[in-house]
Write an enzyme that holds these catalytic residues in place. Structure first.
Site, short mmCIF file in Angstrom:
data_model
loop_
_atom_site.label_atom_id
_atom_site.label_comp_id
_atom_site.label_asym_id
_atom_site.label_seq_id
_atom_site.Cartn_x
_atom_site.Cartn_y
_atom_site.Cartn_z
N CYS A 1 0.84 -1.20 0.00
CA CYS A 1 0.00 0.00 0.00
C CYS A 1 0.87 1.24 0.00
O CYS A 1 1.42 1.63 1.04
CB CYS A 1 -0.93 0.00 1.21
SG CYS A 1 -1.99 1.46 1.31
N CYS B 1 -0.44 4.06 2.24
CA CYS B 1 -0.24 3.81 3.66
C CYS B 1 1.21 4.05 4.09
O CYS B 1 1.47 4.62 5.15
CB CYS B 1 -0.61 2.37 4.01
SG CYS B 1 -2.23 1.83 3.45
N ASP B 2 2.15 3.60 3.28
CA ASP B 2 3.54 3.52 3.72
C ASP B 2 4.54 4.38 2.96
O ASP B 2 5.71 4.41 3.32
CB ASP B 2 3.99 2.05 3.65
CG ASP B 2 3.16 1.14 4.53
OD1 ASP B 2 2.71 1.59 5.59
OD2 ASP B 2 2.94 -0.03 4.14
#
Length: 317
Positions: free
Chosen positions: A132, A135-136
Site C-alpha cells: 500500500c 499507507c507507507d
C-alpha cells in the site's frame, strides 16, 4: 438466533460492531484466524484521524475490538465455510462452531493483497515490504524504492511514490506492460521512475533491520541481478475474500461485492457489505471504518423495517 452477524474484524467490521452494539442490537462478530485485517501487518499508522503521533496497526485494531466489546458485541473465532442466503434467517456454517443463524448479515471480509511468493517477501512485511503506497510511502522519504507490477495499480503506485522517494524503479517480469496507455504514458513521463522490464523477482534481500535489495533474473540473459533498494512495494492486485459466498451475491468482474450507490445494501435484502470486500478504489482504514458505520446504520434500519432499496421493492420483514 442473532439480530445481526458481522463477518470480519478489520476497521469496517469493528466499526459496524461498535454502532450495532450501541444500538442494543447485540451483534455477533465472527473473526478468522488472523483477526484485525490488513492493519495487523502494518507497523505504524499515521493517517488515521485522532492520533497525531501515529499508532501501531495492531494496537488500533485491539482498541476498536475493546470498544465493541464494551458495548456488548460478542466475538467468536472460526472460518465461515459456507452461508445460505436463500431465505431469512440466514444460516452460516462456521468451523468449530457449527450452524449460526441471524436475521441480518454484514460482510466485511476484506480483500487480500496478492504476493509473489518469493523468499524474504512475507518475512519483511512492515520492514520494507508493503502492498500500500498510500499507507507507507511517507516512510520512504528521500530513499530509493522498487514497485513490482505491470498493471494500472503499479503505475499509479509508482507515480504516487515519487512524491517521497528519490527514485522509483519499476520491475515487471514481462517486457511489456498490462497497464492502460494513459497510465503508462503518465508513468513514463515521470523522470523519477526508471524501468527494469523483462526481469523476474527472485528474492527480497534484507539485513535483519530492513530491506536492502531485490534479487531478479534478467529474462533476456538468464543472469541474476541485485537491485539495491530500501523498500519493495508489491502492486500485482488484490483478491476480495468472497469465496465462501459461493456466488450468492452480485459481484463485479473482479469479484468485489456490488452495493447500491450511496449505501451498503447488496442485492439480497438483509445482507450488507462494507470495507475492502466492496471497495476496490480507496482501500484505506478510514474509508473502511466509514463504510462500516454505513452498514450498521443500514442494518439497523432494515431490522426496524424502514429501509428500501433501488434493487426493487421494499425489503421484506
Amino acid at each position: 438466533m442473532y439480530k445481526s452477524i458481522i463477518i470480519g474484524t478489520g476497521p469496517s467490521g469493528l466499526t459496524a460492531a461498535i454502532y450495532l452494539a450501541r444500538a442494543n442490537m447485540n451483534p455477533l462478530v465472527i473473526e478468522g484466524p488472523e483477526p484485525g485485517g490488513q492493519l495487523t501487518t502494518t507497523t505504524e499508522v499515521e493517517n488515521f484521524p485522532g492520533f497525531p503521533e501515529g499508532i501501531m496497526g495492531p494496537e488500533l485494531m485491539a482498541n476498536m475490538r475493546k470498544q465493541a466489546e464494551r458495548f456488548g458485541a460478542k466475538f467468536i473465532t472460526g472460518w465461515v465455510n459456507s452461508v445460505d442466503l436463500s431465505e431469512r434467517p440466514f444460516k452460516l456454517q462456521v468451523e468449530g462452531q457449527g450452524e449460526i443463524v441471524g436475521e441480518s448479515l454484514i460482510i466485511s471480509t476484506g480483500a487480500s493483497a496478492k504476493y509473489l511468493g518469493i523468499p524474504g517477501e512475507k518475512d519483511n512485511v512492515g520492514r520494507g515490504v508493503s502492498t500500500c503506497a498510500t499507507c507507507d510511502g511517507f516512510f520512504f522519504r528521500n530513499k530509493k524504492i522498487i514497485v513490482i507490477g505491470g498493471g494500472d495499480s503499479a503505475m499509479e503506485e509508482a507515480n504516487f511514490l515519487t512524491r517521497f522517494a528519490t527514485e522509483v524503479e519499476l520491475v515487471n517480469r514481462r517486457d511489456e506492460l498490462r497497464a492502460s496507455k494513459i497510465m503508462q504514458d503518465r508513468a513514463k513521463s515521470n523522470d523519477k521512475i526508471v524501468w527494469s522490464l523483462n526481469r523476474t523477482p527472485l528474492e527480497v534481500v534484507a539485513n535483519g533491520m530492513g530491506v536492502t535489495g531485490l534479487k531478479v533474473r534478467n529474462n533476456a540473459t538468464g543472469e541474476e541481478e541485485l537491485i539495491e533498494t530500501s523498500g519493495v512495494f508489491i502492486a500485482i492486485g488484490h483478491t476480495p475474500n468472497t469465496g465462501f459466498l459461493n456466488g450468492q451475491i452480485d459481484t463485479d468482474e473482479h469479484g468485489y461485492i456490488r452495493t447500491k450507490p450511496g449505501s451498503s445494501e447488496t442485492n439480497i435484502p438483509g445482507v450488507f457489505a462494507c470495507g475492502d470486500v466492496q471497495d476496490n478504489k480507496y482501500r484505506q482504514a478510514i474509508t473502511a471504518a466509514g463504510s462500516g458505520c454505513m452498514a450498521a446504520l443500514d442494518c439497523e434500519k432494515f431490522l426496524e423495517g424502514s429501509i428500501t432499496q433501488d434493487w426493487g421493492e421494499s425489503l421484506p420483514q
